[in-house]
Design a protein around this motif. Structure first.
Motif, PDB file in Angstrom:
ATOM      1  N   GLU A 337       0.971  -1.204  -0.016  1.00 20.49           N
ATOM      2  CA  GLU A 337       0.053   0.007   0.083  1.00 20.49           C
ATOM      3  C   GLU A 337       0.969   1.116  -0.035  1.00 20.49           C
ATOM      4  O   GLU A 337       2.096   1.164   0.264  1.00 20.49           O
ATOM      5  CB  GLU A 337      -0.889  -0.139   1.095  1.00 20.49           C
ATOM      6  CG  GLU A 337      -0.039   0.091   2.505  1.00 20.49           C
ATOM      7  CD  GLU A 337      -0.816  -0.127   3.671  1.00 20.49           C
ATOM      8  OE1 GLU A 337      -2.136  -0.132   3.561  1.00 20.49           O
ATOM      9  OE2 GLU A 337      -0.527   0.085   5.006  1.00 20.49           O
ATOM     10  N   PRO A 338       0.278   2.237  -0.330  1.00 18.88           N
ATOM     11  CA  PRO A 338       1.185   3.542  -0.129  1.00 18.88           C
ATOM     12  C   PRO A 338       1.997   3.877   1.001  1.00 18.88           C
ATOM     13  O   PRO A 338       1.014   3.381   2.204  1.00 18.88           O
ATOM     14  CB  PRO A 338       0.374   4.606  -0.652  1.00 18.88           C
ATOM     15  CG  PRO A 338      -0.647   4.082  -1.588  1.00 18.88           C
ATOM     16  CD  PRO A 338      -0.995   2.641  -0.902  1.00 18.88           C
ATOM     17  N   VAL A 339       3.241   4.212   1.365  1.00 23.61           N
ATOM     18  CA  VAL A 339       3.443   4.284   2.590  1.00 23.61           C
ATOM     19  C   VAL A 339       4.356   5.593   2.744  1.00 23.61           C
ATOM     20  O   VAL A 339       4.916   6.054   1.795  1.00 23.61           O
ATOM     21  CB  VAL A 339       4.774   3.063   2.659  1.00 23.61           C
ATOM     22  CG1 VAL A 339       5.422   3.354   4.010  1.00 23.61           C
ATOM     23  CG2 VAL A 339       4.090   1.794   2.621  1.00 23.61           C
ATOM     24  N   GLU A 340       4.070   6.529   3.746  1.00 25.69           N
ATOM     25  CA  GLU A 340       4.865   7.627   4.141  1.00 25.69           C
ATOM     26  C   GLU A 340       6.249   7.216   4.837  1.00 25.69           C
ATOM     27  O   GLU A 340       6.016   6.590   5.864  1.00 25.69           O
ATOM     28  CB  GLU A 340       4.243   8.621   4.801  1.00 25.69           C
ATOM     29  CG  GLU A 340       2.921   9.084   4.125  1.00 25.69           C
ATOM     30  CD  GLU A 340       2.285  10.231   4.714  1.00 25.69           C
ATOM     31  OE1 GLU A 340       2.648  10.512   5.789  1.00 25.69           O
ATOM     32  OE2 GLU A 340       1.350  10.780   4.178  1.00 25.69           O
ATOM     33  N   ILE A 341       7.566   7.230   4.187  1.00 28.53           N
ATOM     34  CA  ILE A 341       8.648   6.889   4.922  1.00 28.53           C
ATOM     35  C   ILE A 341       9.687   7.947   4.622  1.00 28.53           C
ATOM     36  O   ILE A 341       9.814   8.195   3.193  1.00 28.53           O
ATOM     37  CB  ILE A 341       8.939   5.446   4.733  1.00 28.53           C
ATOM     38  CG1 ILE A 341      10.026   4.846   5.598  1.00 28.53           C
ATOM     39  CG2 ILE A 341       9.173   5.180   3.064  1.00 28.53           C
ATOM     40  CD1 ILE A 341      10.253   3.257   5.526  1.00 28.53           C
TER      41      ILE A 341
END
Length: 453
Positions: A337-341
Protein backbone atom coordinates in the motif's frame (compact mmCIF):
# COMPACT_ATOMS: atom_id res chain seq x y z
CA UNK A 1 4.55 15.12 1.84
CA UNK A 2 6.43 15.05 -1.44
CA UNK A 3 6.03 12.23 -3.96
CA UNK A 4 8.79 9.66 -4.23
CA UNK A 5 10.16 11.11 -7.47
CA UNK A 6 10.47 14.55 -5.91
CA UNK A 7 12.12 13.68 -2.62
CA UNK A 8 14.26 10.54 -2.88
CA UNK A 9 17.83 11.19 -4.08
CA UNK A 10 19.29 8.88 -6.67
CA UNK A 11 22.58 7.14 -5.97
CA UNK A 12 25.48 8.47 -8.08
CA UNK A 13 27.03 6.41 -10.85
CA UNK A 14 23.96 5.32 -12.84
CA UNK A 15 24.39 4.48 -16.53
CA UNK A 16 21.73 4.70 -19.28
CA UNK A 17 19.57 1.52 -19.38
CA UNK A 18 21.92 -0.29 -16.96
CA UNK A 19 21.24 2.00 -14.01
CA UNK A 20 23.51 1.01 -11.12
CA UNK A 21 24.15 -2.55 -12.27
CA UNK A 22 27.81 -1.85 -13.07
CA UNK A 23 28.88 -0.45 -9.65
CA UNK A 24 26.78 -3.13 -7.94
CA UNK A 25 28.49 -5.85 -9.97
CA UNK A 26 31.98 -4.38 -9.60
CA UNK A 27 31.96 -3.87 -5.81
CA UNK A 28 28.54 -4.47 -4.26
CA UNK A 29 29.64 -4.18 -0.62
CA UNK A 30 31.35 -0.82 -1.17
CA UNK A 31 28.32 0.36 -3.14
CA UNK A 32 25.72 -0.43 -0.45
CA UNK A 33 27.97 0.99 2.29
CA UNK A 34 28.41 4.22 0.35
CA UNK A 35 24.68 4.84 -0.05
CA UNK A 36 24.44 6.37 3.45
CA UNK A 37 26.36 9.42 2.20
CA UNK A 38 23.50 10.14 -0.22
CA UNK A 39 20.69 9.91 2.32
CA UNK A 40 18.57 7.71 4.58
CA UNK A 41 16.35 6.71 1.65
CA UNK A 42 18.14 6.36 -1.69
CA UNK A 43 16.96 5.28 -5.12
CA UNK A 44 19.05 2.62 -6.85
CA UNK A 45 18.17 1.52 -10.38
CA UNK A 46 18.57 -2.14 -11.39
CA UNK A 47 18.37 -1.59 -15.11
CA UNK A 48 15.23 0.52 -15.32
CA UNK A 49 13.66 -0.84 -12.10
CA UNK A 50 14.00 1.43 -9.04
CA UNK A 51 14.80 -0.03 -5.62
CA UNK A 52 14.56 2.26 -2.60
CA UNK A 53 17.35 1.53 -0.15
CA UNK A 54 16.93 2.44 3.50
CA UNK A 55 20.38 3.17 4.88
CA UNK A 56 19.73 3.93 8.55
CA UNK A 57 18.77 1.63 11.42
CA UNK A 58 15.77 3.87 12.17
CA UNK A 59 14.26 3.52 8.69
CA UNK A 60 15.10 -0.20 8.61
CA UNK A 61 13.09 -0.54 11.82
CA UNK A 62 10.22 1.36 10.16
CA UNK A 63 10.17 -1.16 7.31
CA UNK A 64 10.67 -4.36 9.30
CA UNK A 65 8.82 -3.54 12.54
CA UNK A 66 6.86 -0.33 12.90
CA UNK A 67 5.20 -0.40 9.47
CA UNK A 68 5.70 -4.09 8.70
CA UNK A 69 2.03 -4.55 7.74
CA UNK A 70 2.58 -2.23 4.79
CA UNK A 71 5.29 -4.51 3.35
CA UNK A 72 5.65 -8.03 2.01
CA UNK A 73 8.70 -9.97 0.89
CA UNK A 74 10.22 -8.44 -2.23
CA UNK A 75 11.93 -9.35 -5.49
CA UNK A 76 14.87 -11.18 -3.90
CA UNK A 77 12.51 -13.71 -2.35
CA UNK A 78 10.26 -13.95 -5.41
CA UNK A 79 13.31 -15.01 -7.41
CA UNK A 80 14.46 -17.52 -4.77
CA UNK A 81 11.01 -19.08 -4.30
CA UNK A 82 11.16 -21.35 -7.39
CA UNK A 83 14.27 -22.97 -5.92
CA UNK A 84 13.44 -23.01 -2.20
CA UNK A 85 9.64 -23.03 -2.25
CA UNK A 86 7.59 -21.05 0.25
CA UNK A 87 9.56 -21.66 3.44
CA UNK A 88 9.82 -19.13 6.25
CA UNK A 89 12.38 -17.00 4.42
CA UNK A 90 10.40 -16.67 1.20
CA UNK A 91 6.75 -17.32 2.11
CA UNK A 92 3.97 -14.77 1.64
CA UNK A 93 2.68 -13.23 4.86
CA UNK A 94 -0.20 -15.62 5.61
CA UNK A 95 1.86 -18.75 4.93
CA UNK A 96 4.72 -17.34 6.97
CA UNK A 97 2.44 -16.60 9.93
CA UNK A 98 1.00 -20.14 9.98
CA UNK A 99 4.34 -21.90 9.55
CA UNK A 100 6.11 -19.76 12.11
CA UNK A 101 3.41 -20.54 14.67
CA UNK A 102 3.86 -24.26 13.97
CA UNK A 103 7.66 -24.14 14.08
CA UNK A 104 8.26 -21.79 17.01
CA UNK A 105 8.19 -24.61 19.63
CA UNK A 106 11.08 -26.29 17.78
CA UNK A 107 13.30 -23.35 18.74
CA UNK A 108 12.23 -23.08 22.38
CA UNK A 109 15.01 -22.83 24.97
CA UNK A 110 14.48 -26.44 26.10
CA UNK A 111 14.77 -27.74 22.52
CA UNK A 112 17.93 -25.69 21.90
CA UNK A 113 19.42 -27.31 25.01
CA UNK A 114 18.73 -30.72 23.42
CA UNK A 115 20.37 -29.69 20.16
CA UNK A 116 23.42 -28.49 22.13
CA UNK A 117 24.59 -32.05 22.76
CA UNK A 118 24.79 -32.68 19.01
CA UNK A 119 26.40 -29.28 18.43
CA UNK A 120 29.10 -30.01 21.03
CA UNK A 121 29.81 -33.44 19.56
CA UNK A 122 30.29 -32.00 16.06
CA UNK A 123 32.34 -29.04 17.34
CA UNK A 124 34.72 -31.47 19.03
CA UNK A 125 34.93 -33.40 15.76
CA UNK A 126 35.90 -30.17 14.00
CA UNK A 127 38.59 -29.42 16.58
CA UNK A 128 40.01 -32.95 16.29
CA UNK A 129 40.10 -32.70 12.49
CA UNK A 130 42.27 -29.56 12.62
CA UNK A 131 45.66 -31.25 12.74
CA UNK A 132 48.52 -29.07 14.06
CA UNK A 133 50.93 -28.05 11.32
CA UNK A 134 48.34 -28.17 8.55
CA UNK A 135 47.24 -25.13 6.54
CA UNK A 136 43.52 -25.37 5.83
CA UNK A 137 41.12 -23.56 3.45
CA UNK A 138 38.99 -22.30 6.31
CA UNK A 139 35.73 -21.48 4.51
CA UNK A 140 35.66 -24.95 2.95
CA UNK A 141 36.25 -26.51 6.36
CA UNK A 142 33.55 -24.47 8.14
CA UNK A 143 31.06 -25.02 5.31
CA UNK A 144 31.52 -28.79 5.49
CA UNK A 145 31.23 -28.62 9.27
CA UNK A 146 28.09 -26.45 9.13
CA UNK A 147 26.37 -28.76 6.66
CA UNK A 148 27.21 -31.86 8.67
CA UNK A 149 26.02 -30.33 11.94
CA UNK A 150 22.81 -29.02 10.42
CA UNK A 151 22.06 -32.40 8.85
CA UNK A 152 22.48 -34.09 12.23
CA UNK A 153 20.05 -31.70 13.93
CA UNK A 154 17.54 -31.83 11.06
CA UNK A 155 17.11 -35.57 10.66
CA UNK A 156 18.68 -38.92 11.40
CA UNK A 157 21.74 -39.56 9.24
CA UNK A 158 22.00 -43.16 10.44
CA UNK A 159 19.42 -44.31 7.87
CA UNK A 160 20.26 -45.06 4.24
CA UNK A 161 18.15 -42.08 3.10
CA UNK A 162 19.81 -39.81 5.67
CA UNK A 163 23.34 -40.85 4.72
CA UNK A 164 22.58 -40.36 1.01
CA UNK A 165 21.07 -36.95 1.68
CA UNK A 166 24.08 -35.90 3.77
CA UNK A 167 26.46 -36.85 0.95
CA UNK A 168 24.45 -34.99 -1.69
CA UNK A 169 24.00 -31.84 0.39
CA UNK A 170 27.71 -31.74 1.33
CA UNK A 171 28.62 -31.94 -2.35
CA UNK A 172 25.97 -29.77 -3.98
CA UNK A 173 25.02 -27.03 -1.49
CA UNK A 174 28.20 -24.96 -2.13
CA UNK A 175 27.20 -24.81 -5.83
CA UNK A 176 23.78 -23.38 -4.92
CA UNK A 177 25.39 -20.75 -2.67
CA UNK A 178 27.75 -19.69 -5.43
CA UNK A 179 24.97 -18.66 -7.79
CA UNK A 180 22.00 -17.93 -5.52
CA UNK A 181 22.39 -14.14 -5.21
CA UNK A 182 23.15 -13.70 -8.92
CA UNK A 183 19.60 -14.61 -9.89
CA UNK A 184 17.72 -11.65 -8.36
CA UNK A 185 20.03 -9.26 -10.22
CA UNK A 186 19.51 -10.98 -13.58
CA UNK A 187 16.53 -10.15 -15.80
CA UNK A 188 13.91 -12.88 -15.33
CA UNK A 189 13.98 -13.77 -19.02
CA UNK A 190 17.55 -15.08 -18.54
CA UNK A 191 16.41 -17.71 -16.02
CA UNK A 192 15.65 -20.28 -18.70
CA UNK A 193 18.74 -19.71 -20.81
CA UNK A 194 21.25 -22.61 -20.61
CA UNK A 195 24.11 -20.41 -19.41
CA UNK A 196 26.65 -22.09 -17.06
CA UNK A 197 25.38 -20.36 -13.93
CA UNK A 198 21.79 -21.47 -14.57
CA UNK A 199 22.78 -25.04 -15.43
CA UNK A 200 24.95 -25.40 -12.33
CA UNK A 201 22.36 -23.88 -9.98
CA UNK A 202 19.39 -25.80 -11.40
CA UNK A 203 21.23 -29.15 -11.33
CA UNK A 204 22.40 -28.69 -7.74
CA UNK A 205 18.97 -27.53 -6.59
CA UNK A 206 17.20 -30.44 -8.30
CA UNK A 207 19.52 -33.04 -6.76
CA UNK A 208 19.23 -31.62 -3.24
CA UNK A 209 15.46 -31.24 -3.56
CA UNK A 210 15.10 -34.88 -4.64
CA UNK A 211 17.03 -36.30 -1.67
CA UNK A 212 15.10 -34.08 0.77
CA UNK A 213 11.87 -35.63 -0.53
CA UNK A 214 13.46 -39.07 -0.12
CA UNK A 215 14.23 -38.37 3.53
CA UNK A 216 10.70 -37.07 4.17
CA UNK A 217 9.19 -40.17 2.53
CA UNK A 218 11.42 -42.48 4.58
CA UNK A 219 10.54 -40.66 7.80
CA UNK A 220 6.81 -40.86 7.09
CA UNK A 221 7.13 -44.59 6.34
CA UNK A 222 8.98 -45.13 9.60
CA UNK A 223 6.16 -43.40 11.43
CA UNK A 224 8.12 -42.48 14.58
CA UNK A 225 8.06 -38.73 14.95
CA UNK A 226 9.33 -38.57 18.53
CA UNK A 227 13.03 -38.30 17.68
CA UNK A 228 14.62 -34.99 18.80
CA UNK A 229 15.30 -33.64 15.32
CA UNK A 230 13.69 -30.94 13.21
CA UNK A 231 12.23 -33.28 10.57
CA UNK A 232 10.42 -35.37 13.18
CA UNK A 233 9.01 -32.25 14.78
CA UNK A 234 7.91 -30.83 11.44
CA UNK A 235 6.07 -34.06 10.63
CA UNK A 236 4.44 -34.14 14.07
CA UNK A 237 3.43 -30.45 14.15
CA UNK A 238 -0.28 -29.64 14.06
CA UNK A 239 -2.02 -26.30 13.63
CA UNK A 240 -3.54 -25.30 16.98
CA UNK A 241 -6.73 -24.01 15.29
CA UNK A 242 -7.36 -26.54 12.52
CA UNK A 243 -5.32 -29.58 13.58
CA UNK A 244 -3.81 -29.71 10.09
CA UNK A 245 -0.32 -31.07 9.51
CA UNK A 246 2.24 -29.77 7.04
CA UNK A 247 2.24 -31.42 3.61
CA UNK A 248 5.35 -33.10 2.21
CA UNK A 249 5.89 -30.06 0.00
CA UNK A 250 5.66 -27.67 2.96
CA UNK A 251 8.09 -29.78 5.02
CA UNK A 252 10.46 -29.89 2.04
CA UNK A 253 10.30 -26.10 1.65
CA UNK A 254 11.14 -25.51 5.31
CA UNK A 255 14.06 -27.95 5.22
CA UNK A 256 15.45 -26.29 2.07
CA UNK A 257 15.14 -22.90 3.76
CA UNK A 258 16.94 -24.15 6.87
CA UNK A 259 19.76 -25.50 4.70
CA UNK A 260 20.33 -22.14 3.06
CA UNK A 261 19.89 -20.00 6.17
CA UNK A 262 21.77 -22.26 8.55
CA UNK A 263 24.81 -23.26 6.54
CA UNK A 264 25.72 -19.94 4.92
CA UNK A 265 25.45 -17.93 8.14
CA UNK A 266 27.36 -20.29 10.43
CA UNK A 267 30.15 -21.05 7.94
CA UNK A 268 30.78 -17.40 7.11
CA UNK A 269 30.64 -16.10 10.69
CA UNK A 270 32.91 -18.86 12.03
CA UNK A 271 35.47 -18.21 9.29
CA UNK A 272 35.45 -14.45 9.86
CA UNK A 273 35.58 -14.92 13.63
CA UNK A 274 38.69 -17.12 13.47
CA UNK A 275 40.29 -14.57 11.13
CA UNK A 276 39.45 -11.57 13.32
CA UNK A 277 40.61 -13.35 16.49
CA UNK A 278 43.93 -14.30 14.93
CA UNK A 279 44.60 -10.79 13.63
CA UNK A 280 43.73 -9.10 16.94
CA UNK A 281 46.08 -10.60 19.58
CA UNK A 282 44.52 -8.66 22.45
CA UNK A 283 41.11 -10.15 21.60
CA UNK A 284 42.56 -13.63 21.34
CA UNK A 285 44.27 -13.34 24.73
CA UNK A 286 41.07 -12.28 26.51
CA UNK A 287 39.05 -14.94 24.71
CA UNK A 288 41.39 -17.78 25.60
CA UNK A 289 41.52 -16.64 29.22
CA UNK A 290 37.72 -16.73 29.41
CA UNK A 291 37.47 -20.16 27.76
CA UNK A 292 40.13 -21.61 30.08
CA UNK A 293 38.36 -20.16 33.14
CA UNK A 294 34.86 -21.34 32.19
CA UNK A 295 35.57 -24.67 30.47
CA UNK A 296 39.16 -25.55 31.31
CA UNK A 297 42.46 -25.32 29.46
CA UNK A 298 43.90 -27.53 26.70
CA UNK A 299 44.40 -30.51 29.03
CA UNK A 300 40.81 -30.46 30.32
CA UNK A 301 38.67 -33.38 29.21
CA UNK A 302 35.36 -31.60 29.87
CA UNK A 303 33.27 -30.68 26.85
CA UNK A 304 31.63 -27.27 26.44
CA UNK A 305 28.06 -27.53 27.72
CA UNK A 306 24.86 -25.58 27.15
CA UNK A 307 25.14 -24.30 30.74
CA UNK A 308 28.53 -22.72 29.91
CA UNK A 309 27.07 -20.39 27.29
CA UNK A 310 25.82 -17.58 29.60
CA UNK A 311 29.27 -17.53 31.28
CA UNK A 312 31.11 -17.14 27.96
CA UNK A 313 30.25 -13.45 27.80
CA UNK A 314 33.30 -12.21 25.91
CA UNK A 315 32.97 -15.09 23.43
CA UNK A 316 29.46 -13.85 22.66
CA UNK A 317 30.76 -10.28 22.27
CA UNK A 318 33.29 -11.53 19.71
CA UNK A 319 30.50 -13.24 17.78
CA UNK A 320 28.24 -10.19 17.89
CA UNK A 321 31.02 -7.95 16.62
CA UNK A 322 31.88 -10.41 13.85
CA UNK A 323 28.23 -10.46 12.80
CA UNK A 324 28.06 -6.66 12.87
CA UNK A 325 31.14 -6.23 10.71
CA UNK A 326 30.31 -9.01 8.23
CA UNK A 327 26.52 -8.74 8.21
CA UNK A 328 23.77 -9.89 5.85
CA UNK A 329 24.31 -8.35 2.43
CA UNK A 330 20.71 -7.77 1.38
CA UNK A 331 17.12 -8.06 2.52
CA UNK A 332 14.19 -6.92 0.40
CA UNK A 333 10.61 -5.85 0.98
CA UNK A 334 7.78 -4.62 -1.27
CA UNK A 335 5.07 -2.12 -0.35
CA UNK A 336 1.51 -3.48 -0.41
CA UNK A 337 0.00 0.00 0.00
CA UNK A 338 1.23 3.60 -0.25
CA UNK A 339 3.67 4.31 2.60
CA UNK A 340 5.03 7.54 4.02
CA UNK A 341 8.65 6.92 4.93
CA UNK A 342 11.87 8.92 5.04
CA UNK A 343 10.11 12.12 3.99
CA UNK A 344 8.52 10.59 0.89
CA UNK A 345 5.25 8.96 -0.14
CA UNK A 346 6.11 5.65 -1.79
CA UNK A 347 3.40 3.91 -3.87
CA UNK A 348 2.24 0.30 -3.53
CA UNK A 349 4.42 -2.17 -5.40
CA UNK A 350 7.70 -0.34 -4.73
CA UNK A 351 10.77 -2.48 -4.00
CA UNK A 352 12.86 -1.70 -0.91
CA UNK A 353 16.40 -2.86 -0.19
CA UNK A 354 17.98 -3.16 3.26
CA UNK A 355 21.68 -3.93 3.55
CA UNK A 356 22.48 -4.84 7.15
CA UNK A 357 26.12 -4.83 6.07
CA UNK A 358 25.85 -1.17 5.17
CA UNK A 359 23.68 -0.17 8.15
CA UNK A 360 26.06 -1.79 10.63
CA UNK A 361 28.88 0.37 9.26
CA UNK A 362 27.05 3.66 9.78
CA UNK A 363 29.54 6.05 11.47
CA UNK A 364 26.63 7.96 12.94
CA UNK A 365 25.78 4.93 15.09
CA UNK A 366 29.04 2.98 15.43
CA UNK A 367 32.21 4.87 16.26
CA UNK A 368 35.09 3.90 13.94
CA UNK A 369 32.73 1.41 12.29
CA UNK A 370 35.29 -0.64 10.33
CA UNK A 371 37.31 -1.44 13.47
CA UNK A 372 36.82 -4.86 15.08
CA UNK A 373 35.91 -4.03 18.68
CA UNK A 374 34.02 -6.68 20.71
CA UNK A 375 33.74 -4.24 23.62
CA UNK A 376 31.04 -2.40 21.64
CA UNK A 377 28.75 -5.08 23.04
CA UNK A 378 29.56 -4.56 26.71
CA UNK A 379 26.23 -3.98 28.51
CA UNK A 380 27.10 -0.40 29.44
CA UNK A 381 28.10 0.50 25.87
CA UNK A 382 25.25 -1.41 24.27
CA UNK A 383 22.78 0.66 26.32
CA UNK A 384 24.07 3.75 24.49
CA UNK A 385 23.15 2.28 21.09
CA UNK A 386 19.68 2.88 19.66
CA UNK A 387 17.58 -0.23 20.22
CA UNK A 388 16.93 -0.60 16.51
CA UNK A 389 20.68 -0.68 15.76
CA UNK A 390 20.89 -4.35 16.83
CA UNK A 391 19.87 -6.02 13.56
CA UNK A 392 22.21 -9.00 13.49
CA UNK A 393 19.35 -11.42 12.74
CA UNK A 394 16.87 -8.93 11.29
CA UNK A 395 13.89 -7.62 13.25
CA UNK A 396 10.14 -7.91 13.62
CA UNK A 397 7.92 -10.84 12.68
CA UNK A 398 10.37 -11.92 9.98
CA UNK A 399 13.37 -12.05 12.31
CA UNK A 400 15.37 -15.27 11.86
CA UNK A 401 13.60 -18.02 13.80
CA UNK A 402 16.85 -19.91 14.34
CA UNK A 403 18.85 -17.09 15.92
CA UNK A 404 19.21 -18.80 19.31
CA UNK A 405 20.33 -22.07 17.72
CA UNK A 406 22.87 -20.24 15.55
CA UNK A 407 24.30 -18.29 18.49
CA UNK A 408 24.46 -21.47 20.58
CA UNK A 409 26.38 -23.25 17.82
CA UNK A 410 28.75 -20.33 17.28
CA UNK A 411 29.62 -20.01 20.99
CA UNK A 412 30.06 -23.76 21.44
CA UNK A 413 32.21 -24.05 18.32
CA UNK A 414 34.55 -21.16 19.13
CA UNK A 415 35.03 -22.34 22.72
CA UNK A 416 35.55 -25.98 21.71
CA UNK A 417 38.07 -25.29 18.94
CA UNK A 418 40.05 -22.54 20.70
CA UNK A 419 40.39 -24.58 23.88
CA UNK A 420 42.94 -26.82 22.10
CA UNK A 421 43.81 -25.09 18.82
CA UNK A 422 45.06 -21.73 17.58
CA UNK A 423 44.56 -20.68 13.98
CA UNK A 424 47.24 -18.46 12.50
CA UNK A 425 46.82 -16.38 9.32
CA UNK A 426 49.02 -17.21 6.35
CA UNK A 427 51.29 -14.17 5.78
CA UNK A 428 50.45 -12.14 2.71
CA UNK A 429 47.12 -13.86 2.07
CA UNK A 430 44.39 -11.60 3.46
CA UNK A 431 40.89 -12.81 2.54
CA UNK A 432 38.66 -10.94 0.13
CA UNK A 433 34.96 -10.34 0.84
CA UNK A 434 32.81 -12.09 -1.74
CA UNK A 435 29.09 -11.44 -1.91
CA UNK A 436 26.76 -14.15 -0.67
CA UNK A 437 23.85 -14.08 1.76
CA UNK A 438 26.59 -13.05 4.20
CA UNK A 439 29.97 -11.90 2.83
CA UNK A 440 32.30 -14.87 2.35
CA UNK A 441 36.05 -14.73 3.21
CA UNK A 442 37.46 -15.96 -0.08
CA UNK A 443 41.07 -17.13 -0.04
CA UNK A 444 41.20 -17.48 3.74
CA UNK A 445 43.82 -20.08 4.61
CA UNK A 446 44.96 -20.55 8.19
CA UNK A 447 47.66 -22.68 9.80
CA UNK A 448 46.71 -24.84 12.77
CA UNK A 449 48.74 -24.81 15.97
CA UNK A 450 48.19 -26.87 19.09
CA UNK A 451 47.73 -24.97 22.35
CA UNK A 452 50.14 -26.11 25.03
CA UNK A 453 48.84 -27.06 28.47
Amino acid sequence: MKTVSQSVPRAPGALPLLGHLWPLWRDPLAFVTGLRATGELVRVDIGTMPIYFVTSAELANDVMVRRARSFEKGRLYDRMRPALGSGLATAPTEVHRRHRRLMQPMFHHAKVAQYAETLTEHAQGLADSLEPGRTVPLLEVTTEYSIGTLMATMFSISTDAGRHAAEVVQRRMPVMFKYMLLRPLMPKLLDRLPIPANRAFDAANAEISAVVYEVISAARAQGDHDEPNLLSMLLAARDADTGEALTDEEVHNELMTLFVAGVDTVAAILSWAFHEIATHPEVEERLLEEIDTVVGGPSSARAVSFEDIPKLEYTRQVIDETMRLHAVTMLMRRTVEPVEIGGATVPAGAEFGISLYGIHRDPGVFEDPTRFDPDRWLPERRRDLPREAYLLFGAGARKCIGDTVALTQLVITLATVLRTRRLRPVPGKAPAEAVSAMPQPVGLSMTVEARSS
